[in-house]
Scaffold this active site. Structure first.
Site, PDB file in Angstrom:
ATOM      1  N   HIS A   1      -1.569  -0.100  -9.729  1.00 39.34           N
ATOM      2  CA  HIS A   1      -2.235  -0.968  -8.734  1.00 39.34           C
ATOM      3  C   HIS A   1      -2.567  -2.359  -9.255  1.00 39.34           C
ATOM      4  O   HIS A   1      -3.214  -2.411  -9.708  1.00 39.34           O
ATOM      5  CB  HIS A   1      -2.919   0.082  -8.324  1.00 39.34           C
ATOM      6  CG  HIS A   1      -3.154  -1.212  -7.023  1.00 39.34           C
ATOM      7  ND1 HIS A   1      -3.344   0.061  -6.020  1.00 39.34           N
ATOM      8  CD2 HIS A   1      -3.398  -2.538  -6.391  1.00 39.34           C
ATOM      9  CE1 HIS A   1      -4.258  -0.625  -4.783  1.00 39.34           C
ATOM     10  NE2 HIS A   1      -3.971  -2.214  -5.101  1.00 39.34           N
TER      11      HIS A   1
ATOM     12  N   ARG B   1       0.523  -0.957  -0.004  1.00 37.35           N
ATOM     13  CA  ARG B   1       0.154  -0.088   0.063  1.00 37.35           C
ATOM     14  C   ARG B   1       0.314   1.220  -0.085  1.00 37.35           C
ATOM     15  O   ARG B   1       1.671   1.335   0.448  1.00 37.35           O
ATOM     16  CB  ARG B   1      -1.118  -0.145   1.283  1.00 37.35           C
ATOM     17  CG  ARG B   1      -2.396  -1.156   1.033  1.00 37.35           C
ATOM     18  CD  ARG B   1      -3.153  -0.586   0.139  1.00 37.35           C
ATOM     19  NE  ARG B   1      -4.368  -1.523   0.258  1.00 37.35           N
ATOM     20  CZ  ARG B   1      -4.392  -2.289  -0.771  1.00 37.35           C
ATOM     21  NH1 ARG B   1      -3.230  -3.084  -2.119  1.00 37.35           N
ATOM     22  NH2 ARG B   1      -5.653  -3.488  -0.645  1.00 37.35           N
TER      23      ARG B   1
ATOM     24  N   GLU C   1      -2.475   7.898  -4.547  1.00 34.44           N
ATOM     25  CA  GLU C   1      -3.086   6.602  -5.357  1.00 34.44           C
ATOM     26  C   GLU C   1      -4.783   7.433  -5.944  1.00 34.44           C
ATOM     27  O   GLU C   1      -5.709   7.614  -5.542  1.00 34.44           O
ATOM     28  CB  GLU C   1      -2.917   5.931  -5.120  1.00 34.44           C
ATOM     29  CG  GLU C   1      -2.625   4.835  -6.130  1.00 34.44           C
ATOM     30  CD  GLU C   1      -2.634   3.013  -5.475  1.00 34.44           C
ATOM     31  OE1 GLU C   1      -2.006   3.289  -4.501  1.00 34.44           O
ATOM     32  OE2 GLU C   1      -3.704   2.504  -5.465  1.00 34.44           O
TER      33      GLU C   1
HETATM   34  P1  NAP Z   1      -1.453 -11.721   5.716  1.00 35.07           P
HETATM   35  O1  NAP Z   1      -1.050 -12.781   4.869  1.00 35.07           O
HETATM   36  O2  NAP Z   1      -2.201 -10.535   6.049  1.00 35.07           O
HETATM   37  O3  NAP Z   1       0.278 -10.850   5.912  1.00 35.07           O
HETATM   38  C1  NAP Z   1       0.702  -9.882   6.236  1.00 35.07           C
HETATM   39  C2  NAP Z   1       1.806  -9.834   6.950  1.00 35.07           C
HETATM   40  O4  NAP Z   1       2.486  -8.588   7.797  1.00 35.07           O
HETATM   41  C3  NAP Z   1       1.958 -10.839   8.325  1.00 35.07           C
HETATM   42  O5  NAP Z   1       2.652 -11.296   8.206  1.00 35.07           O
HETATM   43  C4  NAP Z   1       1.764  -9.601   9.408  1.00 35.07           C
HETATM   44  O6  NAP Z   1       2.527  -9.739  10.828  1.00 35.07           O
HETATM   45  C5  NAP Z   1       2.763  -8.539   8.945  1.00 35.07           C
HETATM   46  N1  NAP Z   1       2.044  -7.516   9.772  1.00 35.07           N
HETATM   47  C6  NAP Z   1       1.429  -6.769  10.186  1.00 35.07           C
HETATM   48  N2  NAP Z   1       1.447  -5.673  11.118  1.00 35.07           N
HETATM   49  C7  NAP Z   1       2.863  -5.617  10.499  1.00 35.07           C
HETATM   50  C8  NAP Z   1       3.616  -4.747  11.480  1.00 35.07           C
HETATM   51  N3  NAP Z   1       2.938  -3.139  12.358  1.00 35.07           N
HETATM   52  N4  NAP Z   1       4.243  -4.322  11.759  1.00 35.07           N
HETATM   53  C9  NAP Z   1       5.438  -5.655  10.661  1.00 35.07           C
HETATM   54  N5  NAP Z   1       4.685  -6.427   9.975  1.00 35.07           N
HETATM   55  C10 NAP Z   1       3.175  -5.671   9.987  1.00 35.07           C
HETATM   56  O7  NAP Z   1      -1.342 -10.190   3.939  1.00 35.07           O
HETATM   57  P2  NAP Z   1      -0.857 -10.875   2.241  1.00 35.07           P
HETATM   58  O8  NAP Z   1      -1.990 -11.330   1.329  1.00 35.07           O
HETATM   59  O9  NAP Z   1       0.330 -11.289   2.466  1.00 35.07           O
HETATM   60  O10 NAP Z   1      -1.274  -8.891   1.777  1.00 35.07           O
HETATM   61  C11 NAP Z   1      -0.211  -8.205   2.627  1.00 35.07           C
HETATM   62  C12 NAP Z   1      -0.688  -6.625   1.971  1.00 35.07           C
HETATM   63  O11 NAP Z   1      -0.558  -6.636   0.457  1.00 35.07           O
HETATM   64  C13 NAP Z   1      -2.736  -6.537   1.582  1.00 35.07           C
HETATM   65  O12 NAP Z   1      -2.659  -6.114   2.850  1.00 35.07           O
HETATM   66  C14 NAP Z   1      -2.974  -5.836   0.473  1.00 35.07           C
HETATM   67  O13 NAP Z   1      -2.847  -4.378   1.533  1.00 35.07           O
HETATM   68  C15 NAP Z   1      -1.182  -5.444   0.001  1.00 35.07           C
HETATM   69  N6  NAP Z   1      -1.717  -6.155  -1.547  1.00 35.07           N
HETATM   70  C16 NAP Z   1      -1.039  -5.600  -2.592  1.00 35.07           C
HETATM   71  C17 NAP Z   1      -2.383  -6.372  -3.887  1.00 35.07           C
HETATM   72  C18 NAP Z   1      -1.374  -5.329  -4.868  1.00 35.07           C
HETATM   73  O14 NAP Z   1      -2.021  -5.038  -6.411  1.00 35.07           O
HETATM   74  N7  NAP Z   1      -0.653  -4.430  -4.965  1.00 35.07           N
HETATM   75  C19 NAP Z   1      -2.219  -7.046  -3.798  1.00 35.07           C
HETATM   76  C20 NAP Z   1      -2.960  -7.811  -2.782  1.00 35.07           C
HETATM   77  C21 NAP Z   1      -2.285  -7.575  -1.917  1.00 35.07           C
HETATM   78  P3  NAP Z   1       1.848 -11.682  11.488  1.00 35.07           P
HETATM   79  O15 NAP Z   1       2.057 -12.715  10.776  1.00 35.07           O
HETATM   80  O16 NAP Z   1       2.121 -11.647  12.445  1.00 35.07           O
HETATM   81  O17 NAP Z   1       0.384 -11.569  10.961  1.00 35.07           O
END
Ligand code: NAP
Length: 315
Positions: free
Chosen positions: A281, A234, A262
């Site tokens: 994006h 993000r 954005e």
């Molecule tokens: P996820 O499986 O929930 O992974 C997020 C990771 O971030 C988890 O390991 C979490 O730790 C960690 N985290 C959360 N808060 C944190 C903090 N304060 N400090 C450090 N680490 C932290 O999510 P995902 O499916 O991988 O997706 C991640 C993000 O990618 C989404 O939230 C979205 O915003 C973005 N995204 C973007 C696109 C795009 O089109 N560009 C597409 C998909 C997703 P824990 O394991 O300890 O909870």
């Protein structure tokens, strides 16, 4: 068939998932077009019992209060930073998202940006297209070798781990940071140690109050000189103004699929920097992925409306 309720879908979606809603008698209103203004969202949501928004739509208390019968906000995304979750909870509105189905597509795009920046692909394409390519030269467009480079992953969740897997195939050394260490075969470091040792830093945390501007000026300049920042999570995770400064000498480059603001306005200084590779994006923009996201959003929405627990709840 008598309508059993209105569902607002804020953009047309690929695939045929919305047919499931129509077959069940829901009145599905799809906003056609690239933009949906705030004013139009507020107007169109009136009378809806279900809403499928995209990351472009800010769904806050004002939107929810325009539709007192709203039962479910089924996000067409895994990130839910565009929805006021507390406001939804207070109103008894369920919020769901689409985790997992977009992991591989987003990891692919992360690698695409990483390669594009490290090996100066965008600059090379530009160079050739402008007719500047007149000879091979040993020092032309030298980039960063990936084999042996250290990739620091910030947020080792679904996408972070999928990126790590790909990076290993390129011979990179993976380290990571996050809230807690995980049982993974990669070293867990503090954010500070990761920034100081990584040749490439890739962001994969959700955008929350805690992670907003995680990469502030101090942290951007704490990255290794000549290193690369990739952000497919993000835009709000990075201080954009400070990034522009860091790209004017300190960093080798940046690959950004998400920005703050954005979309990035025309003429923004980031566009003028040859070492910034920016995509609009499109992290999850594989056709099949986007179809599956639509199916998942519809499944979640139907579950709530039919009184079942949704498969992918957030609130
Ligand atoms: P996820 O499986 O929930 O992974 C997020 C990771 O971030 C988890 O390991 C979490 O730790 C960690 N985290 C959360 N808060 C944190 C903090 N304060 N400090 C450090 N680490 C932290 O999510 P995902 O499916 O991988 O997706 C991640 C993000 O990618 C989404 O939230 C979205 O915003 C973005 N995204 C973007 C696109 C795009 O089109 N560009 C597409 C998909 C997703 P824990 O394991 O300890 O909870």
């Amino acid at each position: 068939m008598l309508s059993v309720g209105k569902i607002l879908v804020t953009r047309s979606l690929p695939g045929s998932a919305l047919e499931h809603l129509r077959e069940r008698g829901y009145r599905v209103e799809v906003h056609e077009g690239l933009f949906l203004s705030r004013e139009d969202l507020l107007k169109k949501v009136e009378g809806a019992i279900g809403l499928i928004p995209t990351v472009e739509d800010r769904v806050d208390a004002e939107v929810m209060d325009r539709a007192p019968g709203l039962k479910v906000i089924a996000c067409y995304s895994v990130g839910v930073d565009h929805v006021d979750l507390e406001a939804a909870k207070a109103r008894g509105i369920r919020v769901t998202h689409t985790p997992g189905v977009l992991t591989e597509a987003t990891a692919d795009l992360t690698l695409a940006l990483l390669l594009a920046v490290a090996r100066r692909v965008a600059e090379g394409v530009d160079y050739a297209r402008k007719g500047l390519w007149q000879a091979w030269h040993p020092e032309l467009l030298l980039g960063m070798d990936l084999e042996g480079a250290t990739l620091g992953i910030v947020g080792m969740g679904r996408i972070g781990q999928a990126v790590a897997k790909r990076a290993e195939a390129f011979g990179m050394r993976v380290v990571y940071t996050g809230r807690t260490p995980k049982p993974l075969p990669y070293p867990y470091l503090s954010l500070e140690a990761l920034l100081a040792t990584s040749d490439i830093v890739s962001l994969h945390t959700p955008l929350t109050l805690e992670t907003h501007r995680l990469m502030n000026r101090e942290r951007l300049f704490a990255m290794k000189p000549g290193s690369i920042l990739i952000n497919t999570a993000r835009g709000g995770l990075v201080d954009t103004e400070a990034l522009v400064e860091a790209l004017r000498g300190h960093l080798f480059g940046a690959g950004l699929d998400v920005t703050d603001p954005e979309p990035l306005p025309r003429g923004h200084p980031l566009y003028a920097l040859p070492n910034a590779v920016i995509t609009p994006h499109i992290g999850s923009a594989g056709r099949r992925t986007r179809e599956r996201m639509a199916e998942m959003a519809v499944e979640n929405l139907l579950a709530v409306l039919e009184g079942r627990e949704p498969p992918n709840p957030v609130v």
